[in-house]
Write an enzyme that holds these catalytic residues in place. Structure first.
Site, short mmCIF file in Angstrom:
data_model
loop_
_atom_site.label_atom_id
_atom_site.label_comp_id
_atom_site.label_asym_id
_atom_site.label_seq_id
_atom_site.Cartn_x
_atom_site.Cartn_y
_atom_site.Cartn_z
N CYS A 146 -1.64 8.52 3.75
CA CYS A 146 -2.05 8.03 2.85
C CYS A 146 -3.23 8.61 1.72
CB CYS A 146 -1.71 6.38 2.05
SG CYS A 146 0.16 6.14 3.02
N GLU B 242 0.73 -0.90 -0.18
CA GLU B 242 0.49 -0.44 0.06
C GLU B 242 0.89 1.28 0.34
OE1 GLU B 242 -4.08 2.15 2.05
OE2 GLU B 242 -3.78 -0.13 1.39
#
Length: 471
Positions: free
Chosen positions: A264, A230
């Site tokens: 993120c 990720e």
């Protein structure tokens, strides 16, 4: 003698914490210890592991204060450190619940060929390596570690060297649960420690930058082990002409500035219908002006950069935008007061020639750009190497759904922004440079740590080779 590293305090800018670096031999020993215990952990079964993880939840609760205090120093954040620490109990329960569904016994069933039956067995990887980032150290280590444990794997965690202080209370928490302590190890150090980890595990999961993720993926590929990644994001928001502008502005400011933009899924680009662009921009600017830095006000909303050099990246993006014709609406300054802060910043007159619209900024910056039609808005939002998440504000459901379906990202928030940081009920995967491998949430978050084995039974006499079969 073991080598050591110093860690910087993000509030003061002083390197005030020394820790021992796990070299290749130490990493190999940690992995060997976990591997030796992993078979016993697997044999506990789902119910046995659930009981042990329930004890782990109690250990987290009992030691929450020490964990939170260390995390506060690591990140320079108070409220978010408390949120991270408090979230672990619920994360443990989600992992237990998902494992109970995924690991249900698979009954023997007939095959298409008469007389043959079979079943599937799910086999956990003995040792999983977890490489965690610095921006949310506890949540983003536990989000991968806990499902792996629930699946029956042993885990070796490599935290970021930028935030190493929380490791000591975390170790004490795991050590407090006898059934868990031998199947979890923590190794601290720089990138070389992470590289050594990949050499000794059966699968690796990494949350971090695209650069780090690429290195992890290439190393894992050489070993033929799975890598679940990720990585970064450049999340857009599209605001249509009939959207509720007050709602959109509030959500955009929160999602862009929360955690100082160091997430993120932080919102990094805003595309507003030209007809409401100025009105939306005015609302965003007005709300942003009320946001304070924690170096000026202890109750402020913008904390320091956890990693000092991130301030230079943000400064570069702002300067590049201004040099290319962007207008600074508010903020724009990097503040050095021992630690480094960035004022909450809004830019207008931006375009896709600017780094702030194309590269991950990872700071409290909101660039706002007009569009003239939905197709243009969707094309602009998709004009990126990333595909983590995206956001839509529209006045009617059909338009919102049309936009959401056309956006190339793993998680789409409608009527709000960055819901991916709050909603854990749905499986999703980042696209393009934002991710690789199975989803980390829900059933998939457990299933990705399991290999599938087929056990097939012949219930009749085996067939022989027919005479003349090759003629």
């Amino acid at each position: 003698m073991a080598s050591t590293m110093m860690a910087r305090n993000p509030l003061t800018g002083v390197e005030d914490y020394r820790f021992e670096v796990a070299d290749e031999a130490a990493v190999a020993n940690a992995c060997a210890r976990v591997r030796a215990a992993s078979a016993r952990w697997r044999e506990l079964g789902v119910s046995g592991r659930a009981q042990a993880l329930g004890e782990l939840a109690k250990a987290f609760a009992a030691n929450a204060e020490q964990l939170r205090e260390s995390l506060q120093v690591d990140t320079g954040r108070h409220r978010i450190a408390a949120i991270e620490t408090a979230a672990v109990g619920e994360m443990i329960q989600r992992a237990i619940d998902a494992a109970a569904i995924v690991l249900r016994n698979d009954a023997q069933r007939p095959a298409a060929i008469p007389g043959i039956s079979g079943r599937q067995q799910l086999v956990p990887y003995p040792v999983v390596g977890v490489i965690a980032p610095w921006n949310f150290p506890v949540i983003l280590s536990m989000i991968d570690l806990l499902p792996a444990l629930a699946a029956g794997c042993g885990v070796v965690l490599k935290p970021s060297e930028v935030t190493p202080r929380y490791v000591e209370p975390l170790r004490r928490i795991f050590d407090a649960v006898p059934a868990v302590r031998d199947v979890v190890a923590i190794v601290r150090g720089p990138g070389s420690t992470g590289a050594a980890l990949i050499d000794h595990v059966d699968a690796v999961v990494c949350t971090g930058s695209v650069r780090t993720g690429r290195l992890v993926a290439e190393h894992a590929a050489r070993r033929f082990i799975p890598a679940f990644l990720e990585l970064g994001g450049k999340d857009p928001a599209i605001v249509t002409a009939d959207a509720d502008l007050d709602t959109a502005a509030t959500a955009i400011v929160r999602a862009s500035l929360l955690a100082s933009g160091q997430a993120c899924q932080s919102l990094e680009r805003v595309y507003a219908d030209r007809r409401i662009h100025d009105a939306l921009l005015a609302r965003i600017v007005a709300q942003t002006r009320t946001v304070k830095l924690t170096c000026d006000d202890p109750k402020g909303q913008i904390g320091p950069f956890i990693m000092a050099r991130q301030a230079d990246i943000v400064r570069e993006h702002i300067d590049d935008a201004l040099a290319r014709g962007a207008k600074l609406e508010v903020g724009g300054k990097i503040i050095d007061k021992g630690g480094r802060w960035c004022e909450a910043t809004v830019l207008s007159a931006v375009n896709h020639s600017m780094k702030v619209m194309k590269e991950e900024t990872f700071g409290p910056v909101i660039p706002v750009m007009p569009f003239d039609g939905l197709d243009e808005a969707i094309a602009l939002a998709n004009d990126t190497e990333y595909g983590l998440s995206a956001n839509v504000f529209a006045g009617d459901e059909a338009t919102a759904e049309r936009i959401a379906s056309a956006l190339d990202a793993g998680f789409i928030s409608i009527g709000d922004a960055s819901l991916s940081s709050m909603v854990m009920d749905f499986e999703w995967e980042g696209t393009r440079l934002s991710g690789l491998g199975r989803a980390r949430l829900g059933k998939a978050g457990v299933a990705r740590y399991l290999q599938v084995k087929a056990i097939v039974r012949q219930n009749a006499a085996p067939a022989g080779i027919a005479v003349g079969a090759d003629r």
